[in-house]
Write a protein that holds these residues in place. Sequence first.
Motif, PDB file in Angstrom:
ATOM      1  N   LEU A 208       0.824  -1.208   0.000  1.00 30.96           N
ATOM      2  CA  LEU A 208       0.000   0.000   0.000  1.00 30.96           C
ATOM      3  C   LEU A 208       0.861   1.261   0.000  1.00 30.96           C
ATOM      4  O   LEU A 208       0.512   2.267  -0.623  1.00 30.96           O
ATOM      5  N   ALA A 209       1.970   1.223   0.722  1.00 32.45           N
ATOM      6  CA  ALA A 209       2.873   2.375   0.720  1.00 32.45           C
ATOM      7  C   ALA A 209       3.429   2.608  -0.683  1.00 32.45           C
ATOM      8  O   ALA A 209       3.479   3.746  -1.175  1.00 32.45           O
ATOM      9  N   GLU A 210       3.847   1.533  -1.358  1.00 30.68           N
ATOM     10  CA  GLU A 210       4.378   1.666  -2.714  1.00 30.68           C
ATOM     11  C   GLU A 210       3.289   2.103  -3.685  1.00 30.68           C
ATOM     12  O   GLU A 210       3.531   2.916  -4.592  1.00 30.68           O
ATOM     13  N   ALA A 211       2.065   1.578  -3.496  1.00 31.56           N
ATOM     14  CA  ALA A 211       0.955   1.961  -4.373  1.00 31.56           C
ATOM     15  C   ALA A 211       0.623   3.437  -4.220  1.00 31.56           C
ATOM     16  O   ALA A 211       0.282   4.121  -5.186  1.00 31.56           O
ATOM     17  N   THR A 212       0.733   3.956  -2.998  1.00 24.24           N
ATOM     18  CA  THR A 212       0.479   5.382  -2.764  1.00 24.24           C
ATOM     19  C   THR A 212       1.457   6.232  -3.556  1.00 24.24           C
ATOM     20  O   THR A 212       1.064   7.173  -4.252  1.00 24.24           O
ATOM     21  N   LEU A 213       2.748   5.909  -3.464  1.00 23.39           N
ATOM     22  CA  LEU A 213       3.753   6.679  -4.187  1.00 23.39           C
ATOM     23  C   LEU A 213       3.608   6.511  -5.696  1.00 23.39           C
ATOM     24  O   LEU A 213       3.781   7.465  -6.457  1.00 23.39           O
ATOM     25  N   ALA A 214       3.292   5.291  -6.139  1.00 25.83           N
ATOM     26  CA  ALA A 214       3.138   5.058  -7.576  1.00 25.83           C
ATOM     27  C   ALA A 214       1.988   5.890  -8.141  1.00 25.83           C
ATOM     28  O   ALA A 214       2.100   6.500  -9.214  1.00 25.83           O
ATOM     29  N   THR A 215       0.888   5.948  -7.411  1.00 27.49           N
ATOM     30  CA  THR A 215      -0.271   6.722  -7.865  1.00 27.49           C
ATOM     31  C   THR A 215       0.060   8.206  -7.947  1.00 27.49           C
ATOM     32  O   THR A 215      -0.447   8.929  -8.807  1.00 27.49           O
ATOM     33  N   ARG A 216       0.957   8.667  -7.072  1.00 20.54           N
ATOM     34  CA  ARG A 216       1.324  10.080  -7.059  1.00 20.54           C
ATOM     35  C   ARG A 216       2.403  10.409  -8.090  1.00 20.54           C
ATOM     36  O   ARG A 216       2.721  11.577  -8.302  1.00 20.54           O
ATOM     37  N   THR A 217       2.980   9.408  -8.695  1.00 17.24           N
ATOM     38  CA  THR A 217       4.057   9.621  -9.664  1.00 17.24           C
ATOM     39  C   THR A 217       3.554   9.538 -11.099  1.00 17.24           C
ATOM     40  O   THR A 217       4.232   9.969 -12.024  1.00 17.24           O
ATOM     41  N   VAL A 218       2.358   9.008 -11.304  1.00 18.61           N
ATOM     42  CA  VAL A 218       1.852   8.752 -12.648  1.00 18.61           C
ATOM     43  C   VAL A 218       1.242  10.014 -13.253  1.00 18.61           C
ATOM     44  O   VAL A 218       0.747  10.887 -12.538  1.00 18.61           O
TER      45      VAL A 218
END
Length: 711
Positions: A679-689
Amino acid sequence: MPDAFDLLDPVLGHHVVNALGWHTLRPLQTEAVAPLLAGEDAVLLAPTAGGKTEAAVFPLLTRMNRRGWKGTSVLYVCPLKALLNNLHPRLETYAGWLGRSTGLWHGDVTTSRRRRLLVERPDILLTTPESLESMLVSTHVDHRAFFSGLHSVVIDEVHAFAGDDRGWHLLAVLERLARVAGRPLQRVGLSATIGNPTELLDWLQGSGHGRRPGRVIAPDARPLPPSAGATQPPGEIELDYVGSVANAAIVIAALHRGEKRLVFCESRRTVEELGEQLRLRGVTTFLSHASLSVDERRRAESAFAEARDCVIVSTSTLELGIDVGDLDRVIQLDAPRTVAAFLQRLGRTGRRPGSSRNCLFLALDDEGLLASAALLLQWSRNWVEPVTPPPEPRHLVAQQLLALCLQEHQVGEHMWQQWWGGTGPFGPGAAPVVRHLVEQGYLDQDSGLLFIGPEAEHRYGHRHFMNLTAVFTAPPEFTVLNGRSEIGRTDPDLLTEEVQGPRRLLLAGRSWQVTHIDFSRRRCFVAPVDEGGRARWAGFGTERILSFELTRATRDVLLGENPPVRLTGRASARLAQAREAHVNTVHPGGTVIVRRPDGDVRWWTWAGHRANATLAATLLPAVAPHRRTHAHWIRLRDDLTREEWARAMAQAEGGLSLPEIDGRAVRGLKFAEALPARLAEATLATRTVDEASARCVLEEPVRFAMLQAGL
């Protein structure tokens, strides 16, 4: 106009005319009176120094008196302590006209002053979201009694909150305060630079439960496209190239002598280096940035009101709202991060009759020159960034759950959602975060109740859970002391790295020699020296993230378009050199893939960091084997063929991928340890796209270029 005055408390109206000397209200103030008196939510928009504070406070003071509100009934929330310090005397005067009181509560306010506020609750409390959180969880504050009379909240510089995680934190705290007070809270946001005010108002209003009518009040703003902001204001804008901080100091020292000048820098290190260079040239200089002591920062704030022939050098800490009085000039080293920030800084000037808004850009290198030219080009196009809250703040959901349990001691395992009324990320979708907190011992669960667990005690319990109230992760810093006087804080690496000779620091624009380091208490003792100090601060999220729009504007500059501002001879000559250097990387008809003689292959997309990260993730590992991307280009395989490229493009049309997240990046996400790793990685990934911009790039033609040796 008389109708608006008639609606205000007559005592307040008397003082507005006789003490302030106002015979009319400004358009924003006139239009705000009726809806705010009716209890509506609102976002008030006006240029800097447009009277937004009075537009909010005058109706709320009137409403306070007419309805007989008791105790702390209005909160005035700001993103910066300097802004609170600056506003407090003004609001104290306004409230005093009606026999009402104000109080100031933030991290620099002494314990004794806070205790007095707890005993004699002010009618208006000026504070920060972090201080509100501290009050809610503190064992020394009876938050139910203190906030029992709360009715309205004013959020100054609301765009500064909404654009990052502090906004989600503020929104969650306001929902908890509404439940403590037992009523929905009227919410009034103030801003000068918003490209999407209607969406911002919807976000500010929070949960649907108890939502009031709301409106955007912006009488001075003409209609613009959805992505646009304020129109280009008149003023004197100039772009120069100086090549170094030392040269910038020479220019600043020579120009505008006898005037008060405010210089904005994009890093604390640059503030320190410029401050030292200016002082060496005999210029009266004040510094302001987050790692300076309270006393040092207050000297800079005082200089606004008291000094004349001086230079104030600052990071963004003096960008917002603070009253700059008779400031003459704004100077910008390199480019600010956003057009919105430039508009705020430009608005520091031109406040005196007969003066105009002005800003001198001094580029320190080619990158800074191109970034400045691109930003000014976008500004001239009436474009400003829309304010968009960061998506999926799961880490703040974890923080808020822990803070709520600390505040209430125990919370029903099925009741926690009611505290936020289903607001955005704090609704049913937060259930996996709750399960993880329980499984990992951050929360204990017993008899249908949740309460603070041993893991939360271990990680956040130091100094009464102080670390739980801070939303951002900051690397540990050492306090620097000269005798008993605190100068500021410095990066520990400067105190541990190997050096030849004495260890010297640059802080508050002066050099200091280290005499003793107390590693256990994180203290460093210093003595003044003439020169030789070094400044450095590390941190997460300090890199400049360029948007698609600003990066495309850079391409437009390289293709020959100049911003409609004055370019010095040095700036024009250097831009010509940059255009020559990039002649093979830009094309008006699409993107370019360039293969250099050394085998290096780059796809020059000019699409910004997030779009390029999205494209690189989509093309991995077929043609783009490198995770790290640049705002201007993506590195491709050195043996890439046109056939392989065509196949990769065809596959990309089937769908884009989320960027891959380096595990080290997760450490920069505060409270990430309280989330499942995925979930932590998904949060950052969503903010990077940035899918929209990436698709735009994929739809453009691609040219292939082979450079000859020596080019």
